[in-house]
Design a protein around this motif. Structure first.
Motif, mmCIF file in Angstrom:
data_model
loop_
_atom_site.group_PDB
_atom_site.id
_atom_site.type_symbol
_atom_site.label_atom_id
_atom_site.label_comp_id
_atom_site.label_asym_id
_atom_site.label_seq_id
_atom_site.Cartn_x
_atom_site.Cartn_y
_atom_site.Cartn_z
ATOM 1 N N GLY A 42 0.825 -1.195 0.000
ATOM 2 C CA GLY A 42 0.000 0.000 0.000
ATOM 3 C C GLY A 42 0.855 1.237 0.000
ATOM 4 O O GLY A 42 2.082 1.178 -0.148
ATOM 5 N N SER A 43 0.208 2.387 0.193
ATOM 6 C CA SER A 43 0.921 3.663 0.186
ATOM 7 C C SER A 43 0.792 4.405 1.507
ATOM 8 O O SER A 43 1.269 5.533 1.632
ATOM 9 C CB SER A 43 0.385 4.550 -0.951
ATOM 10 O OG SER A 43 -1.019 4.756 -0.807
ATOM 11 N N LYS A 44 0.159 3.772 2.504
ATOM 12 C CA LYS A 44 0.057 4.397 3.811
ATOM 13 C C LYS A 44 1.371 4.231 4.564
ATOM 14 O O LYS A 44 2.250 3.471 4.153
ATOM 15 C CB LYS A 44 -1.088 3.772 4.614
ATOM 16 C CG LYS A 44 -2.460 3.954 3.992
ATOM 17 C CD LYS A 44 -3.525 3.259 4.837
ATOM 18 C CE LYS A 44 -4.898 3.400 4.213
ATOM 19 N NZ LYS A 44 -5.944 2.704 5.009
ATOM 20 N N GLU A 45 1.487 4.939 5.691
ATOM 21 C CA GLU A 45 2.683 4.796 6.504
ATOM 22 C C GLU A 45 2.795 3.355 7.000
ATOM 23 O O GLU A 45 1.825 2.762 7.460
ATOM 24 C CB GLU A 45 2.654 5.758 7.689
ATOM 25 C CG GLU A 45 2.820 7.218 7.291
ATOM 26 C CD GLU A 45 2.951 8.123 8.494
ATOM 27 O OE1 GLU A 45 2.706 7.660 9.621
ATOM 28 O OE2 GLU A 45 3.297 9.302 8.315
ATOM 29 N N GLY A 46 3.994 2.799 6.906
ATOM 30 C CA GLY A 46 4.211 1.424 7.327
ATOM 31 C C GLY A 46 3.886 0.393 6.265
ATOM 32 O O GLY A 46 4.128 -0.794 6.465
ATOM 33 N N GLU A 47 3.351 0.825 5.126
ATOM 34 C CA GLU A 47 3.079 -0.064 4.007
ATOM 35 C C GLU A 47 4.119 0.185 2.909
ATOM 36 O O GLU A 47 4.769 1.222 2.877
ATOM 37 C CB GLU A 47 1.668 0.160 3.465
ATOM 38 C CG GLU A 47 0.572 -0.139 4.463
ATOM 39 C CD GLU A 47 -0.812 0.119 3.905
ATOM 40 O OE1 GLU A 47 -1.789 -0.362 4.513
ATOM 41 O OE2 GLU A 47 -0.935 0.813 2.871
ATOM 42 N N PHE A 48 4.252 -0.798 2.011
ATOM 43 C CA PHE A 48 5.276 -0.713 0.983
ATOM 44 C C PHE A 48 4.723 -1.115 -0.369
ATOM 45 O O PHE A 48 3.744 -1.840 -0.466
ATOM 46 C CB PHE A 48 6.447 -1.649 1.324
ATOM 47 C CG PHE A 48 7.172 -1.295 2.594
ATOM 48 C CD1 PHE A 48 8.212 -0.386 2.581
ATOM 49 C CD2 PHE A 48 6.801 -1.870 3.791
ATOM 50 C CE1 PHE A 48 8.873 -0.059 3.752
ATOM 51 C CE2 PHE A 48 7.455 -1.552 4.967
ATOM 52 C CZ PHE A 48 8.503 -0.639 4.940
ATOM 53 N N ASP A 49 5.414 -0.642 -1.395
ATOM 54 C CA ASP A 49 5.209 -1.151 -2.735
ATOM 55 C C ASP A 49 6.588 -1.478 -3.298
ATOM 56 O O ASP A 49 7.134 -0.748 -4.104
ATOM 57 C CB ASP A 49 4.483 -0.140 -3.623
ATOM 58 C CG ASP A 49 4.012 -0.751 -4.930
ATOM 59 O OD1 ASP A 49 4.360 -1.924 -5.187
ATOM 60 O OD2 ASP A 49 3.313 -0.073 -5.694
#
Length: 204
Positions: A42-49
């Protein structure tokens, strides 16, 4: 980015396992697919792409406490995320500033010197380079070469020579230390900025 046993070594082992699973597949699209299965996407804090690089850094706070941090390159979100080794999210550093400058567009790898100077390779086709930041992520200068096409992995020596592997030109570029120039540039940059800097270290 989940903590493994709350230790630096556990986090390194976890990342090495992640790398082995992702990069055992040479197809870039398949790499991204596997990465998304292993991590919270994802693109939220703590998420990755797609994590493309990690660096570990220990910094002493004003209260004398030493905090171990992880800097993670979140490639497809064009940003760097900063965590404690326990997995607590501290900061997000965006490569694209809304209405402002584009510091980096396609981040590849990251390294941090003992003094907290951050080196980030950017595979932006328009300007491939390595951007050098202060410990507060204020940009200081960049490293580049006319033959540099796609800078990837970065390695720092103890005396701060910088080795940069270029994945397109099949070359390794070596840059010498710039400590005197760096100190002057960092001092000027820190005093000139009027806005609140992006802190790498958690507030004490």
């Amino acid at each position: 980015l989940e903590s493994v046993g709350g230790s630096r070594q556990g986090l390194i082992s976890s990342y090495q396992g992640y790398i082995e699973q992702v990069y055992s597949t040479p197809d870039p699209k398949e790499q991204v697919r596997i990465s998304r299965l292993l991590l919270k996407t994802g693109s939220k804090e703590g998420e990755f792409d797609f994590i493309n690089g990690l660096a570990f850094y220990s910094a002493e706070q004003e209260n004398g406490e030493t905090v171990d941090m992880v800097l993670a390159v979140d490639r497809n979100n064009s940003r760097i995320q900063v965590f404690t080794v326990q997995g607590e999210h501290l900061k997000t550093v965006q490569g694209r500033i809304p209405g402002g400058n584009i510091w980096f567009a396609r981040p590849a790898d990251i390294a941090v010197s003992d003094e907290g100077i951050v080196y980030l390779s950017d595979q932006n086709m328009e300007q491939p380079r390595v951007i050098v930041f202060s410990s507060r992520f204020n940009p200081l200068y960049s490293l580049g070469h006319p033959e540099m096409k796609s800078p990837g992995y970065i390695e720092l020596t103890e005396d701060e020579f910088v080795f940069i592997a270029d994945t397109k030109s099949n070359q390794v570029f070596v840059f010498g230390p710039r400590k005197e120039k760096l100190a002057a540039e960092q001092s000027a940059m820190e005093s000139a900025r009027s806005e609140e800097p992006v802190e790498v270290n958690p507030s004490s």
